[in-house]
Write a protein that holds these residues in place. Sequence first.
Motif, PDB file in Angstrom:
ATOM      1  N   ALA A  84       0.772  -1.107  -0.058  1.00 43.63           N
ATOM      2  CA  ALA A  84       0.045   0.134  -0.099  1.00 43.63           C
ATOM      3  C   ALA A  84       1.088   1.494   0.050  1.00 43.63           C
ATOM      4  N   CYS A  85       2.088   1.086   0.215  1.00 38.95           N
ATOM      5  CA  CYS A  85       3.041   2.378   0.217  1.00 38.95           C
ATOM      6  C   CYS A  85       3.114   2.801  -1.262  1.00 38.95           C
ATOM      7  N   ASP A  86       3.346   4.347  -1.261  1.00 39.56           N
ATOM      8  CA  ASP A  86       3.964   4.810  -2.760  1.00 39.56           C
ATOM      9  C   ASP A  86       5.267   4.316  -2.891  1.00 39.56           C
ATOM     10  N   THR A  87       6.154   4.267  -1.871  1.00 34.70           N
ATOM     11  CA  THR A  87       7.644   3.892  -2.004  1.00 34.70           C
ATOM     12  C   THR A  87       7.826   3.050  -0.892  1.00 34.70           C
ATOM     13  N   ILE A  88       8.542   1.949  -1.199  1.00 32.24           N
ATOM     14  CA  ILE A  88       9.185   0.970  -0.133  1.00 32.24           C
ATOM     15  C   ILE A  88      10.686   0.938  -0.213  1.00 32.24           C
ATOM     16  N   THR A  89      11.063   0.752   1.094  1.00 26.77           N
ATOM     17  CA  THR A  89      12.812   0.719   1.020  1.00 26.77           C
ATOM     18  C   THR A  89      13.020  -0.672   1.275  1.00 26.77           C
ATOM     19  N   ALA A  90      13.762  -1.208   0.268  1.00 30.82           N
ATOM     20  CA  ALA A  90      14.232  -2.618   0.112  1.00 30.82           C
ATOM     21  C   ALA A  90      15.463  -2.821   0.400  1.00 30.82           C
TER      22      ALA A  90
END
Length: 329
Positions: A84-90
């Motif tokens: 659901a996040c516009d941007t994720i940190t992977a």
Amino acid sequence: MPTPSDPCWIVAVTIARRVAIDPAEPLSRDDFLPLLWELLDGTGLAGIHEGSLDALEAFAAGITTSDMVLDAAAGDPDRDWVAACDTITAELWFVDQRGARAAAAILAGLTGCTVVGVRHEEPHDWEAESRAGHGPIDIPGFGTIVPPWETPYQRPADAGTTLVIDPGSGFGTGLHPTTKLCLAALGAGRSPPQRVLDFGAGSGILAIAAALRGAPVVDAVEIDPLVHAAIGHNAVLNGVADRVRVSPTLDELPADSPHDLILANIVAPVLRAHVDDLCRRLAPGGRIVLCGLLAADVPEVTALYSRQLATEPIMTALDGWHCLVFARA
């Protein structure tokens, strides 16, 4: 959260909803992530962690309407806070620095994917760190929950029941307020129940607690087959494997064998949907314990079960969670 157990190099990246490997054909994030293995072939890519959010973070981001969430296999199957996040940190894990630097150079050229940094990760004793966070838990009115590595656990003879649960084996380690409320309700019983149903058993903690309190027959119903072995494992740890039976659904249980105690620590929509099934299985004079309820859930769930059982519940609460105990006449 999965973590590397050996020394490794980690490339941290932010990934937008759309990523362009080919500028003419941008991909969705869900399609892009599996392609990383092909895109970074030869760099020594060893693992990918796509990010995680806890309940507080999801609430702060406006993804959920409350920071109070009860994990359950029968919960919303579409719940994916990271998606659901516009941007994720992977984080991408590599076996050496050369591979990590090479991968970072490839990813830096993609629209929608930004390299945040490259770092070296030293090995950790993750098991020891995890164990340090799980010690004995005292439950007023019931006894003490301990992890397997704390046994044998020395405590006063009159201090209640000692329950051994292996953390991480399904919902129900004893830390959540709803589990504490249910165990306190179980401990308040005047005599050991003869037949118990634990609906939404998770780790099996409530089913096993009932067996330890003297119940000769306990049915643990859990829809998630991945934790069935864990329920059996926890039952063995407590010496009650011969009394705890695991089933995937209520339909697997004999219809003509009612239970004199039903424990249902599960999300409110499931309690509402199964009101007929659960009330039908409650024996005359039996008790049903309903938990996993927020304040907004209480009026409707109370009305549904009061109508079926012709009685009003006793309500207890802890840290914003509510428990209803009905006694059938």
